[in-house]
Write an enzyme that holds these catalytic residues in place. Structure first.
Site, mmCIF file in Angstrom:
data_model
loop_
_atom_site.group_PDB
_atom_site.id
_atom_site.type_symbol
_atom_site.label_atom_id
_atom_site.label_comp_id
_atom_site.label_asym_id
_atom_site.label_seq_id
_atom_site.Cartn_x
_atom_site.Cartn_y
_atom_site.Cartn_z
ATOM 1 N N CYS A 69 -18.853 -0.804 8.488
ATOM 2 C CA CYS A 69 -19.107 -0.288 9.835
ATOM 3 C C CYS A 69 -20.373 -0.841 10.497
ATOM 4 C CB CYS A 69 -19.164 1.236 9.799
ATOM 5 S SG CYS A 69 -17.568 1.963 9.410
ATOM 6 N N LYS B 189 0.838 -1.211 0.000
ATOM 7 C CA LYS B 189 0.000 0.000 0.000
ATOM 8 C C LYS B 189 0.866 1.251 0.000
ATOM 9 C CE LYS B 189 -4.380 -1.013 2.229
ATOM 10 N NZ LYS B 189 -5.191 -0.955 3.429
ATOM 11 N N LEU C 39 -16.884 9.831 9.215
ATOM 12 C CA LEU C 39 -16.960 10.015 7.756
ATOM 13 C C LEU C 39 -17.682 8.852 7.090
ATOM 14 C CD1 LEU C 39 -14.820 7.940 6.241
ATOM 15 C CD2 LEU C 39 -13.157 9.607 7.002
ATOM 16 N N LYS D 196 -19.792 6.914 19.406
ATOM 17 C CA LYS D 196 -19.620 6.384 18.052
ATOM 18 C C LYS D 196 -20.552 5.189 17.805
ATOM 19 C CE LYS D 196 -18.071 5.279 14.058
ATOM 20 N NZ LYS D 196 -18.438 6.011 12.866
HETATM 21 N N1 NAD Z 1 -14.390 2.809 6.584
HETATM 22 C C1 NAD Z 1 -15.221 3.686 7.128
HETATM 23 O O1 NAD Z 1 -16.107 4.238 6.475
HETATM 24 C C2 NAD Z 1 -15.088 4.054 8.581
HETATM 25 C C3 NAD Z 1 -15.767 5.177 9.079
HETATM 26 C C4 NAD Z 1 -15.626 5.508 10.416
HETATM 27 C C5 NAD Z 1 -14.836 4.730 11.246
HETATM 28 N N2 NAD Z 1 -14.193 3.640 10.739
HETATM 29 C C6 NAD Z 1 -13.336 2.866 11.643
HETATM 30 O O2 NAD Z 1 -11.979 3.214 11.386
HETATM 31 C C7 NAD Z 1 -11.127 2.064 11.566
HETATM 32 C C8 NAD Z 1 -10.323 1.813 10.309
HETATM 33 O O3 NAD Z 1 -11.229 1.481 9.266
HETATM 34 P P1 NAD Z 1 -10.765 1.390 7.737
HETATM 35 O O4 NAD Z 1 -11.998 1.149 6.941
HETATM 36 O O5 NAD Z 1 -9.898 2.557 7.433
HETATM 37 O O6 NAD Z 1 -9.863 0.050 7.821
HETATM 38 P P2 NAD Z 1 -8.874 -0.548 6.709
HETATM 39 O O7 NAD Z 1 -8.883 -2.012 6.956
HETATM 40 O O8 NAD Z 1 -9.232 -0.007 5.362
HETATM 41 O O9 NAD Z 1 -7.436 0.062 7.089
HETATM 42 C C9 NAD Z 1 -6.700 -0.294 8.211
HETATM 43 C C10 NAD Z 1 -5.213 -0.189 7.854
HETATM 44 O O10 NAD Z 1 -4.429 -0.280 9.046
HETATM 45 C C11 NAD Z 1 -3.238 -0.967 8.730
HETATM 46 N N3 NAD Z 1 -2.611 -1.455 9.974
HETATM 47 C C12 NAD Z 1 -3.060 -2.400 10.833
HETATM 48 N N4 NAD Z 1 -2.213 -2.533 11.873
HETATM 49 C C13 NAD Z 1 -1.198 -1.648 11.676
HETATM 50 C C14 NAD Z 1 -0.027 -1.302 12.407
HETATM 51 N N5 NAD Z 1 0.283 -1.886 13.574
HETATM 52 N N6 NAD Z 1 0.795 -0.362 11.896
HETATM 53 C C15 NAD Z 1 0.498 0.243 10.727
HETATM 54 N N7 NAD Z 1 -0.607 -0.027 9.998
HETATM 55 C C16 NAD Z 1 -1.456 -0.970 10.468
HETATM 56 C C17 NAD Z 1 -3.678 -2.064 7.773
HETATM 57 O O11 NAD Z 1 -2.604 -2.581 7.019
HETATM 58 C C18 NAD Z 1 -4.709 -1.298 6.922
HETATM 59 O O12 NAD Z 1 -4.121 -0.717 5.772
HETATM 60 C C19 NAD Z 1 -12.051 0.927 11.976
HETATM 61 O O13 NAD Z 1 -12.093 0.845 13.364
HETATM 62 C C20 NAD Z 1 -13.397 1.359 11.436
HETATM 63 O O14 NAD Z 1 -14.473 0.817 12.148
HETATM 64 C C21 NAD Z 1 -14.290 3.292 9.426
#
Ligand code: NAD
Length: 438
Positions: free
Chosen positions: A263, A35, A153, A207
């Protein structure tokens, strides 16, 4: 402010680009080197409207960079945001916090001077305290505070939501951490964004309460849609009739095949789990989960019934696979229930999705992909609309009718006008719309 963002997924990447746009220096790190490689080359690992330009502008301005070196990014930061995934834990429905805690341990090792460690990931109540405990245990002398800053978001409108949020919720417990968080979000003062400062537990619960409420609203209108179908009422008029009441509001009253995405499904499950553990069961939320799960499974039966009880040997054109428009996200998408059930019933699936086909190819074996919506309709015995991409609304029904083998549409998002479609000679079935009498 110097910000380190841990995780470059939908939330981490959008938040990084937007914080950089606010004028902060942001380093976004991910342990997925693939990525980061793509990001360093200017390629976006996800589809989100406007994100490529925003990233490019801020990289060029020198405010945004990407890397895999968490320690360096954290060491220099005033605030470290944890934006890693919190998927459903196998077996019990609770949130899997292993990524959050692993990130906390790595952050602990790297802390330099006073730092605020902020959870932006959606995490069950109590997680912030556990993050603090992990860091304190590893580095008893480190100067830090923890904060909770849940993200609201929506994928597909993520940049707009981040830049012009309805509110920002911040759980903090020291004046120093509050000052840092206020400085991070200071640019939003200009547009008078409400800032809701709370304690950490309150921010965490807020949340989940928000997502559970929205999931409930969707599920409520979906059940009303079922009633409308049985009694000859139109759910859209009902939604308008109730939504104009300011106490109810018009949003999230659009019926469909059941909520999916990254979510609502996992967050409702995690809330139900947390609440049972706390001896305060959320029975409404538990019912919402059950009703929604059953609904997603029932949608294939709707197609079957419409086709006279069987889809064996039929070519089914599918429009839309992602859980909603304007994203390539397939997590818990209703298509993942509907398409395999139709395949199991003997249908041949030809699908088109503007952004989701690469991901869908990994999750939905045995389907063919079309290059356009018209190609998906070509030769089809029935067309099923699963995701309401804007471009589908502009399709020419006459042309669709010409290319289909049998002009039949199951419109699970109500993007077409039933009277117009039936007037053109389609057999048409929507969600919660009256069927022709007789
Ligand atoms: N996607 C949405 O619309 C949304 C909206 C609000 C809140 N959230 C919350 O935000 C959080 C993230 O969601 P997302 O959709 O972005 O997830 P995602 O799976 O798209 O991204 C998570 C990223 O974190 C990285 N990662 C994991 N452990 C790591 C570490 N130790 N060091 C560095 N990188 C690491 C992974 O490789 C991955 O790229 C979740 O808790 C989700 O519930 C998501």
């Amino acid at each position: 402010m110097r910000i380190a963002m841990i995780g470059s997924g939908y939330v981490g990447l959008v938040s990084s680009a937007c914080f950089a746009h606010f004028g902060h220096d942001v380093v976004c790190v991910d342990k997925d080197a693939g990525k980061i490689d793509r990001l360093c080359k200017g390629e976006m690992p996800i589809y989100e409207p406007g994100l490529d330009q925003l990233v490019e502008a801020n990289v060029t301005a020198g405010r945004l960079s990407f890397g895999t070196d968490l320690a360096q990014a954290v060491h220099d930061a005033d605030a470290v945001f944890i934006a890693v995934g919190t998927p459903t834990r196998r077996g019990d429905g609770h949130a899997d916090l292993s990524y959050v805690y692993a990130a906390a341990a790595e952050i602990a090792d790297a802390l330099g001077g006073y730092t605020v460690v902020v959870t932006k990931s959606t995490v069950p109540v109590g997680t912030g305290r556990e993050v603090a405990r992990i860091i304190r245990e590893a580095r008893p002398a480190a100067e830090f505070d923890v904060a909770s800053n849940p993200e609201f978001l929506r994928e597909g409108a993520a940049i707009e939501d981040f830049m012009k949020p309805d509110r920002v919720v911040i759980g903090v417990e020291s004046p120093r951490a509050r000052d840092v968080m206020a400085a991070v979000y200071r640019p939003l003062n200009l547009i008078q964004t409400p800032m809701v400062f709370t304690n950490i537990e309150t921010a965490e619960v807020t949340k989940y309460a928000g997502n559970a409420f929205l999931a409930t609203k969707i599920t409520f209108i979906n059940e009303i849609a079922d009633l409308c179908e049985k009694v000859g009422a139109d759910v859209h008029d009902v939604a308008r009739g109730i939504g104009l009441d300011g106490r109810i509001g018009r949003k999230f009253l659009h019926p469909g095949p059941g909520f999916g995405g990254s979510c609502f499904p996992k967050d409702t499950l995690a809330l139900a789990y947390t609440a049972r553990e706390a001896n305060a069961p959320q029975t409404i939320v538990e019912q919402v989960i059950e009703v929604n799960t059953a609904r997603k499974k029932r949608m294939a039966d709707k197609v079957l019934e419409f086709c006279g009880g069987s889809v064996r040997g039929l070519r089914v054109g599918v429009l839309g696979l992602t859980f909603k428009p304007n994203t390539d996200d397939m997590r818990d998408a209703p298509s993942l229930d509907i398409v395999p059930a139709l395949q199991a019933g003997g249908a041949l699936i030809v699908a088109f999705d503007p952004e989701g086909m690469a991901e869908a190819g990994k999750l939905l074996p045995g389907i063919s992909f079309a290059k356009t919506a018209y190609e998906a309709a070509t030769g089809a015995d029935v067309l099923v609309v699963i995701t309401e991409w804007h471009q589908f609304r502009g399709l020419d029904p006459r042309r669709i009718k010409e290319v289909m083998r049998q002009p039949r549409i199951v419109d699970l998002r109500n993007i077409f006008d039933p009277d117009e479609m039936r007037g053109l000679g389609f057999a048409y079935e929507g969600v919660g719309r009256p069927r022709p009498r007789g």
